[in-house]
Design a protein around this motif. Structure first.
Motif, PDB file in Angstrom:
ATOM      1  N   LYS A  95       0.863  -1.191   0.000  1.00 39.48           N
ATOM      2  CA  LYS A  95       0.000   0.000   0.000  1.00 39.48           C
ATOM      3  C   LYS A  95       0.891   1.231   0.000  1.00 39.48           C
ATOM      4  N   ASN A  96       0.470   2.263  -0.695  1.00 39.52           N
ATOM      5  CA  ASN A  96       1.264   3.482  -0.631  1.00 39.52           C
ATOM      6  C   ASN A  96       1.033   4.185   0.713  1.00 39.52           C
ATOM      7  N   VAL A  97       1.743   5.266   0.922  1.00 39.46           N
ATOM      8  CA  VAL A  97       1.714   5.916   2.225  1.00 39.46           C
ATOM      9  C   VAL A  97       0.285   6.304   2.623  1.00 39.46           C
ATOM     10  N   LEU A  98      -0.423   6.912   1.702  1.00 38.89           N
ATOM     11  CA  LEU A  98      -1.779   7.355   2.031  1.00 38.89           C
ATOM     12  C   LEU A  98      -2.675   6.170   2.416  1.00 38.89           C
ATOM     13  N   ASP A  99      -2.575   5.080   1.630  1.00 37.65           N
ATOM     14  CA  ASP A  99      -3.427   3.918   1.900  1.00 37.65           C
ATOM     15  C   ASP A  99      -3.015   3.177   3.167  1.00 37.65           C
ATOM     16  N   ASN A 100      -1.730   3.253   3.518  1.00 39.05           N
ATOM     17  CA  ASN A 100      -1.314   2.705   4.801  1.00 39.05           C
ATOM     18  C   ASN A 100      -2.087   3.373   5.932  1.00 39.05           C
ATOM     19  N   ILE A 101      -2.333   4.653   5.762  1.00 37.62           N
ATOM     20  CA  ILE A 101      -2.981   5.414   6.827  1.00 37.62           C
ATOM     21  C   ILE A 101      -4.501   5.264   6.786  1.00 37.62           C
ATOM     22  N   THR A 102      -5.061   5.142   5.571  1.00 42.33           N
ATOM     23  CA  THR A 102      -6.525   5.097   5.477  1.00 42.33           C
ATOM     24  C   THR A 102      -7.094   3.682   5.642  1.00 42.33           C
ATOM     25  N   ILE A 103      -6.259   2.668   5.487  1.00 46.49           N
ATOM     26  CA  ILE A 103      -6.812   1.314   5.393  1.00 46.49           C
ATOM     27  C   ILE A 103      -7.595   0.902   6.647  1.00 46.49           C
ATOM     28  N   ALA A 104      -7.075   1.254   7.825  1.00 48.28           N
ATOM     29  CA  ALA A 104      -7.794   0.847   9.041  1.00 48.28           C
ATOM     30  C   ALA A 104      -9.060   1.682   9.275  1.00 48.28           C
ATOM     31  N   PRO A 105      -8.981   3.007   9.190  1.00 50.48           N
ATOM     32  CA  PRO A 105     -10.230   3.764   9.364  1.00 50.48           C
ATOM     33  C   PRO A 105     -11.315   3.326   8.381  1.00 50.48           C
ATOM     34  N   GLU A 106     -10.929   3.080   7.131  1.00 52.07           N
ATOM     35  CA  GLU A 106     -11.929   2.695   6.128  1.00 52.07           C
ATOM     36  C   GLU A 106     -12.522   1.325   6.407  1.00 52.07           C
ATOM     37  N   ASN A 107     -11.648   0.372   6.710  1.00 52.01           N
ATOM     38  CA  ASN A 107     -12.110  -1.012   6.787  1.00 52.01           C
ATOM     39  C   ASN A 107     -12.513  -1.457   8.179  1.00 52.01           C
ATOM     40  N   VAL A 108     -12.059  -0.751   9.190  1.00 52.30           N
ATOM     41  CA  VAL A 108     -12.431  -1.134  10.545  1.00 52.30           C
ATOM     42  C   VAL A 108     -13.572  -0.253  11.048  1.00 52.30           C
ATOM     43  N   GLY A 110     -15.223   1.986   9.006  1.00 47.81           N
ATOM     44  CA  GLY A 110     -16.170   2.329   7.950  1.00 47.81           C
ATOM     45  C   GLY A 110     -16.196   3.810   7.603  1.00 47.81           C
ATOM     46  N   VAL A 111     -15.095   4.491   7.843  1.00 41.83           N
ATOM     47  CA  VAL A 111     -15.015   5.902   7.458  1.00 41.83           C
ATOM     48  C   VAL A 111     -15.022   5.987   5.924  1.00 41.83           C
ATOM     49  N   PRO A 112     -15.826   6.868   5.350  1.00 39.42           N
ATOM     50  CA  PRO A 112     -15.830   7.006   3.888  1.00 39.42           C
ATOM     51  C   PRO A 112     -14.451   7.400   3.367  1.00 39.42           C
ATOM     52  N   ARG A 113     -14.145   6.895   2.164  1.00 37.59           N
ATOM     53  CA  ARG A 113     -12.801   7.066   1.602  1.00 37.59           C
ATOM     54  C   ARG A 113     -12.369   8.535   1.578  1.00 37.59           C
ATOM     55  N   LYS A 114     -13.269   9.375   1.141  1.00 36.87           N
ATOM     56  CA  LYS A 114     -12.920  10.782   0.987  1.00 36.87           C
ATOM     57  C   LYS A 114     -12.498  11.399   2.316  1.00 36.87           C
ATOM     58  N   GLN A 115     -13.281  11.085   3.309  1.00 36.75           N
ATOM     59  CA  GLN A 115     -13.033  11.609   4.652  1.00 36.75           C
ATOM     60  C   GLN A 115     -11.737  11.026   5.219  1.00 36.75           C
ATOM     61  N   ALA A 116     -11.536   9.715   4.987  1.00 35.03           N
ATOM     62  CA  ALA A 116     -10.322   9.059   5.479  1.00 35.03           C
ATOM     63  C   ALA A 116      -9.085   9.678   4.832  1.00 35.03           C
ATOM     64  N   LYS A 117      -9.207   9.982   3.547  1.00 31.18           N
ATOM     65  CA  LYS A 117      -8.067  10.577   2.848  1.00 31.18           C
ATOM     66  C   LYS A 117      -7.756  11.970   3.395  1.00 31.18           C
ATOM     67  N   ALA A 118      -8.780  12.738   3.608  1.00 28.15           N
ATOM     68  CA  ALA A 118      -8.579  14.090   4.133  1.00 28.15           C
ATOM     69  C   ALA A 118      -7.897  14.022   5.501  1.00 28.15           C
TER      70      ALA A 118
END
Ligand SMILES: Nc1ncnc2c1ncn2[C@@H]1O[C@H](COP(=O)(O)OP(=O)(O)O)[C@@H](O)[C@H]1O
Ligand SMILES: [Mg+2]
Lengths: 245, 222
Positions: A95-108, A110-118
């Motif tokens: 996973k790239n840096v951003l996805d390393n950070i968003t993967i848990a909020p999104e998948n654990v 359920g934070v929406p992708r856009k919000q997780a990315k921000a």
């Protein structure tokens, strides 16, 4: 209010008795630095706090005053509330840096992708890596990896952060940038338990220093007190070795 | 000799091409099934359930210990009083069951080769065991499994020639028929060999492409 409290915390690995009754409490916003010789049980202590290791029967761990029963409680939910940073980063290499950070909020959570990315971008800003979101872990220096790992843990918005020798695997010139992020975090009011040999950090940032030896807390106090007048001979010996290394 | 090679090629080019289609179908169907079987048995072998473990050990042990041709004959002729399979499906299942055991070992090895720290980091973020497996461990394991899987797939492609003995008109079977009719076994089998070789080469390139595609971090940053 205590974020975490342990009572009579024991841990065996088969015959090996590693934690021999740890009683301690960590208050909200407190920064506790844990020191002690290698093999004294510091990592095991941290790993019991978030149940990566299951403590022996009879041990008690309370989170926000609530006792956690590993046999009954959903430990995944418990771990969501605690962040952990490891000596060897353990970034997800696929996973790239951003996805390393968003993967848990999104998948654990359920934070929406856009919000997780921000949120992830804000955290990257905070750890001083705003231009690295598209980088792959393999392209980062050790210090950068560790700062991403801190951001990754923070992304779950934990109540407490656990750090296990997070600068021990770094080249000396990269240690400061990681400690700086941790210091900022402490200044922001984060509750932290930090296992480290960085005595300068302990002196400056810790509210309390805890000395472990052979599975027990043998003494604790303010950094000033522990460093200037350690009561225990084993603390004196340990500090002598670390400070003059 | 070169001339006679040309004559034989001219004679059988299209027939062999059609047969190559059948070979590819056999290979494709059996390998898709083998991946499914392999994944299931890899998990069974990694599981802490002793029955699951035993099942997986037994399956892998039996396949390893018996020749593929025996399994082929068994599925086509041996069990015909219970289930009648067409020669194509008997062949596909036999190839799948055979390759599945090796694929299971490839997946098991790849999963076990992922640093335990990856799983711990995932768990520390609140991921359940399954989530960690799905999002963190398996994607990395798949990538690591591609070279040995590619190798296994090449073996599967070549093993599909044994299905000729069930009467499926795939490449090898067409070669046998052709050689018997044209009395040119040298040229005929040489050409059949070249067909297989070309298939394997194309396949190797595809596998390499896939590996690069699945390894974004090893490409240079954009
Ligand atoms: N998973 C494990 N299985 C068996 N023994 C372990 C395991 N983890 C730690 N230990 C042992 O427990 C003791 C304490 O280890 P650890 O908590 O890592 O100490 P520290 O972090 O203070 O160096 C050591 O003797 C270590 O070998
Ligand atoms: Mg340790």
């Amino acid at each position: 209010m205590n974020v975490i409290e342990t009572r009579n915390l024991h841990k065996h690995f088969d015959e090996l008795h590693v934690l021999k009754g740890i009683d301690t409490a960590i208050a909200e916003g407190e920064v506790v630095v844990v020191i002690g010789p290698s093999g004294s049980g510091k990592s095991t202590f941290l790993r019991c706090l978030n149940f990566l290791e299951i403590p022996d029967e009879g041990s008690e761990i309370l989170l926000d005053g609530e006792p956690i029963d590993p046999a009954r409680d959903n430990l995944d939910k418990v771990r969501e509330r605690m962040g952990m940073v490891f000596q060897h980063f353990h970034l997800f290499p696929h996973k790239n840096v951003l996805d390393n950070i968003t993967i848990a909020p999104e998948n654990v959570k359920g934070v929406p992708r856009k919000q997780a990315k921000a949120a992830a971008r804000e955290l990257l800003e905070k750890v001083g890596l705003p231009d690295k979101e598209k980088a792959w872990p393999s392209q980062l220096s050790g210090g950068q990896k560790q700062r991403v790992a801190i951001a990754r843990a923070l992304a779950m918005d934990p109540e407490i952060m656990l750090f296990d020798e997070v600068t021990s695997a770094l080249d000396p010139e990269l240690v400061a940038e990681v400690l700086q992020v941790m210091q900022d975090l402490a200044a922001g009011g984060m509750t932290m338990v930090v296992v480290t040999h960085e005595m300068g950090f302990a002196r400056e940032v810790a509210d309390r220093v805890v000395m472990m030896d052979d599975g027990l807390i043998i003494e604790e106090g303010t950094p000033d007190r522990i460093f200037s007048e350690p009561a225990e001979e084993r603390t004196q010996a340990f500090l002598g070795q670390v400070l003059h290394a | 000799m070169l001339e006679s090679l040309w004559v034989v090629l001219d004679m059988h080019f299209h027939g062999f091409l059609r047969a190559t289609g059948v070979t590819l179908q056999l290979t494709f169907v059996s390998l898709v099934l083998a991946v499914v079987i392999g994944l299931i048995f890899a998990f069974l072998k990694l599981s802490r359930n002793p029955v699951a473990n035993l099942l997986s050990h037994a399956y892998i042990g039996i396949v390893r210990g018996t020749p593929l041709i025996v399994l082929l004959m068994f599925l086509y002729f041996g069990i015909s009083s219970i289930v009648v399979l067409s020669s194509f499906w008997a062949g596909s299942f036999a190839l799948a069951i055979h390759a599945g055991a090796y694929v299971a070992e490839i997946f098991r090895g790849a999963i076990q080769s992922i640093d335990h720290g990856q799983h711990e980091a995932a768990r520390s973020l609140g991921m359940a065991r399954r989530t960690s497996m799905r999002l963190i461990i398996l994607p990395q394991a798949f990538r690591r499994a591609i070279p040995p899987l590619g190798n296994q797939f090449i073996i599967g492609l070549k093993d599909s020639s044994l299905v000729a003995f069930l009467g499926v008109s795939e490449l090898y079977s067409s070669a046998m028929t052709a050689a018997a009719a044209n009395f040119r076994p040298f040229e005929t089998y040489l050409i059949a060999g070249l067909y297989y070789l070309v298939l394997v080469l194309i396949f190797t390139v595809l596998v390499n492409q896939l590996e690069i595609k699945l390894s974004p971090d090893r490409r240079t940053a954009t």
